[in-house]
Each structure stands twice: as C-alpha cells, then as structure tokens.
Design a protein around this motif. Structure first.
Motif, PDB file in Angstrom:
ATOM      1  N   LYS A  40       0.862  -1.179   0.000  1.00  0.00           N
ATOM      2  CA  LYS A  40       0.000   0.000   0.000  1.00  0.00           C
ATOM      3  C   LYS A  40       0.897   1.227   0.000  1.00  0.00           C
ATOM      4  CE  LYS A  40      -3.646   2.415   2.327  1.00  0.00           C
ATOM      5  NZ  LYS A  40      -4.330   2.699   3.547  1.00  0.00           N
ATOM      6  N   VAL A  41       0.574   2.191  -0.836  1.00  0.00           N
ATOM      7  CA  VAL A  41       1.343   3.424  -0.917  1.00  0.00           C
ATOM      8  C   VAL A  41       0.752   4.424   0.075  1.00  0.00           C
ATOM      9  CG1 VAL A  41       2.066   5.304  -2.428  1.00  0.00           C
ATOM     10  CG2 VAL A  41       1.921   2.991  -3.333  1.00  0.00           C
ATOM     11  N   LEU A  42       1.623   4.994   0.902  1.00  0.00           N
ATOM     12  CA  LEU A  42       1.201   5.922   1.954  1.00  0.00           C
ATOM     13  C   LEU A  42       1.685   7.342   1.676  1.00  0.00           C
ATOM     14  CD1 LEU A  42       2.162   3.828   5.129  1.00  0.00           C
ATOM     15  CD2 LEU A  42      -0.070   3.954   4.000  1.00  0.00           C
ATOM     16  N   THR A  43       0.864   8.314   2.055  1.00  0.00           N
ATOM     17  CA  THR A  43       1.320   9.699   2.029  1.00  0.00           C
ATOM     18  C   THR A  43       2.343   9.878   3.147  1.00  0.00           C
ATOM     19  OG1 THR A  43      -0.366  10.462   3.572  1.00  0.00           O
ATOM     20  CG2 THR A  43      -0.942  10.483   1.214  1.00  0.00           C
ATOM     21  N   GLU A  44       3.015  10.997   3.150  1.00  0.00           N
ATOM     22  CA  GLU A  44       4.000  11.253   4.201  1.00  0.00           C
ATOM     23  C   GLU A  44       3.345  11.261   5.578  1.00  0.00           C
ATOM     24  OE1 GLU A  44       7.154  14.640   5.688  1.00  0.00           O
ATOM     25  OE2 GLU A  44       6.781  14.451   3.544  1.00  0.00           O
ATOM     26  N   GLU A  45       2.172  11.845   5.689  1.00  0.00           N
ATOM     27  CA  GLU A  45       1.477  11.891   6.979  1.00  0.00           C
ATOM     28  C   GLU A  45       1.105  10.489   7.459  1.00  0.00           C
ATOM     29  OE1 GLU A  45       1.343  14.525   8.966  1.00  0.00           O
ATOM     30  OE2 GLU A  45       2.523  15.448   7.373  1.00  0.00           O
ATOM     31  N   GLU A  46       0.588   9.658   6.574  1.00  0.00           N
ATOM     32  CA  GLU A  46       0.236   8.284   6.936  1.00  0.00           C
ATOM     33  C   GLU A  46       1.487   7.502   7.332  1.00  0.00           C
ATOM     34  OE1 GLU A  46      -3.594   7.446   4.024  1.00  0.00           O
ATOM     35  OE2 GLU A  46      -1.570   7.376   3.171  1.00  0.00           O
ATOM     36  N   PHE A  47       2.565   7.734   6.601  1.00  0.00           N
ATOM     37  CA  PHE A  47       3.841   7.070   6.892  1.00  0.00           C
ATOM     38  C   PHE A  47       4.319   7.457   8.292  1.00  0.00           C
ATOM     39  CE2 PHE A  47       8.367   6.113   6.399  1.00  0.00           C
ATOM     40  CZ  PHE A  47       8.378   5.003   5.553  1.00  0.00           C
ATOM     41  N   LYS A  48       4.279   8.744   8.599  1.00  0.00           N
ATOM     42  CA  LYS A  48       4.716   9.234   9.916  1.00  0.00           C
ATOM     43  C   LYS A  48       3.871   8.635  11.040  1.00  0.00           C
ATOM     44  CE  LYS A  48       6.506  13.747   8.507  1.00  0.00           C
ATOM     45  NZ  LYS A  48       6.228  15.198   8.488  1.00  0.00           N
ATOM     46  N   ILE A  94       6.158  -3.497   7.392  1.00  0.00           N
ATOM     47  CA  ILE A  94       7.409  -3.052   6.792  1.00  0.00           C
ATOM     48  C   ILE A  94       7.119  -1.774   6.015  1.00  0.00           C
ATOM     49  CG2 ILE A  94       9.278  -3.611   5.192  1.00  0.00           C
ATOM     50  CD1 ILE A  94       8.631  -6.595   5.732  1.00  0.00           C
ATOM     51  N   TYR A  95       7.800  -0.693   6.381  1.00  0.00           N
ATOM     52  CA  TYR A  95       7.665   0.591   5.708  1.00  0.00           C
ATOM     53  C   TYR A  95       8.920   0.804   4.871  1.00  0.00           C
ATOM     54  CZ  TYR A  95       3.556   2.270   8.273  1.00  0.00           C
ATOM     55  OH  TYR A  95       2.294   2.452   8.764  1.00  0.00           O
ATOM     56  N   LEU A  96       8.758   0.850   3.563  1.00  0.00           N
ATOM     57  CA  LEU A  96       9.886   0.980   2.644  1.00  0.00           C
ATOM     58  C   LEU A  96       9.931   2.370   2.022  1.00  0.00           C
ATOM     59  CD1 LEU A  96       9.363  -2.332   0.633  1.00  0.00           C
ATOM     60  CD2 LEU A  96      11.030  -1.959   2.458  1.00  0.00           C
ATOM     61  N   TYR A  97      11.138   2.816   1.750  1.00  0.00           N
ATOM     62  CA  TYR A  97      11.287   4.030   0.957  1.00  0.00           C
ATOM     63  C   TYR A  97      12.645   4.026   0.274  1.00  0.00           C
ATOM     64  CZ  TYR A  97      14.406   6.204   4.419  1.00  0.00           C
ATOM     65  OH  TYR A  97      15.459   6.486   5.232  1.00  0.00           O
ATOM     66  N   ASP A  98      12.735   4.794  -0.792  1.00  0.00           N
ATOM     67  CA  ASP A  98      13.999   5.061  -1.472  1.00  0.00           C
ATOM     68  C   ASP A  98      13.975   6.532  -1.891  1.00  0.00           C
ATOM     69  OD1 ASP A  98      12.280   5.038  -3.632  1.00  0.00           O
ATOM     70  OD2 ASP A  98      13.358   3.530  -4.761  1.00  0.00           O
ATOM     71  N   ARG A  99      14.727   6.904  -2.887  1.00  0.00           N
ATOM     72  CA  ARG A  99      14.786   8.316  -3.272  1.00  0.00           C
ATOM     73  C   ARG A  99      13.435   8.807  -3.778  1.00  0.00           C
ATOM     74  NH1 ARG A  99      16.053  11.695  -7.523  1.00  0.00           N
ATOM     75  NH2 ARG A  99      16.290  10.025  -9.022  1.00  0.00           N
ATOM     76  N   TYR A 120       4.311  -1.426   3.172  1.00  0.00           N
ATOM     77  CA  TYR A 120       3.877  -0.079   2.826  1.00  0.00           C
ATOM     78  C   TYR A 120       5.044   0.676   2.182  1.00  0.00           C
ATOM     79  CZ  TYR A 120       0.165  -1.364   5.994  1.00  0.00           C
ATOM     80  OH  TYR A 120      -0.867  -2.032   6.605  1.00  0.00           O
ATOM     81  N   ILE A 121       4.700   1.610   1.303  1.00  0.00           N
ATOM     82  CA  ILE A 121       5.710   2.383   0.576  1.00  0.00           C
ATOM     83  C   ILE A 121       5.406   3.872   0.740  1.00  0.00           C
ATOM     84  CG2 ILE A 121       6.648   2.935  -1.707  1.00  0.00           C
ATOM     85  CD1 ILE A 121       5.878   0.063  -2.539  1.00  0.00           C
ATOM     86  N   LEU A 122       6.452   4.651   0.991  1.00  0.00           N
ATOM     87  CA  LEU A 122       6.320   6.105   1.062  1.00  0.00           C
ATOM     88  C   LEU A 122       6.100   6.652  -0.345  1.00  0.00           C
ATOM     89  CD1 LEU A 122       6.460   8.777   2.622  1.00  0.00           C
ATOM     90  CD2 LEU A 122       8.956   8.675   2.374  1.00  0.00           C
ATOM     91  N   LYS A 123       4.969   7.283  -0.560  1.00  0.00           N
ATOM     92  CA  LYS A 123       4.552   7.738  -1.892  1.00  0.00           C
ATOM     93  C   LYS A 123       5.567   8.656  -2.564  1.00  0.00           C
ATOM     94  CE  LYS A 123       0.672   9.963  -4.215  1.00  0.00           C
ATOM     95  NZ  LYS A 123      -0.668  10.502  -4.032  1.00  0.00           N
ATOM     96  N   THR A 124       6.058   9.637  -1.847  1.00  0.00           N
ATOM     97  CA  THR A 124       6.944  10.631  -2.459  1.00  0.00           C
ATOM     98  C   THR A 124       8.416  10.276  -2.324  1.00  0.00           C
ATOM     99  OG1 THR A 124       6.921  11.892  -0.408  1.00  0.00           O
ATOM    100  CG2 THR A 124       5.331  12.517  -2.106  1.00  0.00           C
TER     101      THR A 124
END
Length: 136
Positions: A40-48, A94-99, A120-124
């Motif tokens: 699931k792709v999360l906004t920054e607020e949801e990720f936080k 698991i919360y994933l992110y890259d550039r 979950y993935i950080l959208k931006t």
C-alpha cells in the motif's frame, strides 16, 4: 531506387523502435500493477503515523543512506535484499522508501513473494520527505 530503400529502412527502424517502446511501457505497467498488489502506498502523513510501530527500511545504497535518511530507519540496500530476507520480521509492518519510489516498489514485490504481507511504501520517497532526518 535509393530513395525507396532509404524509406524502407526508416520504416523498419521505426517499427523496431515502436516495438521497443511498447515493451518498455508494458514492463512499467507490469511493475506498477505488481507494486499495487504487493504494498500500500502511503502519504508522508500516513507514513509518519504508522512508522513508530513498523520496520522502517531505506532501500537506497549505503552512501545515500549515510548522506541522510529518515530518523529511525535502517538500511537494507535493494542490491542486497535477496540476502537479507531474514532481517525482516513477519509480525510487524514493513515501511519501505527510497529516493523516489521505484526501488521500494520492486522491493515490495520481492518481499511479497517471500511471504511478507504488511508492506507499505512512502509515496513521495525520501526526496520530498519533510520529517526528521539523520546523517551519519
């Protein structure tokens, strides 16, 4: 005659380029669909909001991670992911992110194939992150 051969050659080249472009677009569509099924792709607020109860993982290479990363994240580069499945807990999200987001999507696909479900993935991506960061 030479003009006819030149036109015929250009037509063949255009057909080949069209096929290559179509193949690239289909591959990107496949990755997009698989990514949507895997995480699931999360906004920054949801990720936080959820990251305190999750495994936050930076998929970028070590140099990029050391230059700056989300506070509390650990680094498991995409290039070593296949050797690091044991580093993940299956009982925690698991919360994933890259550039941006592309490697995180590919990582989510691999993790899903290994039986991980709560991904979950950080959208931006980190590029647009405005929260707390750390540098090594």
């Amino acid at each position: 005659m030479k003009l006819f051969l030149a036109i015929k050659t250009l037509t063949v080249i255009n057909i080949i380029l069209g096929i290559l472009l179509l193949a690239i677009l289909l591959h990107e569509l496949y990755i997009y669909i698989q990514g949507r099924r895997s995480a699931k792709v999360l906004t920054e607020e949801e990720f936080k909001e959820g990251m305190r109860k999750a495994q936050v993982v930076d998929i970028r290479e070590r140099e990029d991670f050391n230059a700056g990363h989300i506070l509390g994240a650990r680094n498991i580069p995409y290039s070593t992911l296949a050797n690091s499945y044991g580093s993940f807990r299956k009982d925690q999200p698991i919360y994933l992110y890259d550039r941006k987001k592309s490697l995180a999507v590919r990582s989510a696909i691999k993790l899903k194939k290994q039986g991980y479900k709560d991904i979950y993935i950080l959208k931006t991506g980190f590029q647009e992150w405005t929260g707390k960061t750390k540098r090594k």
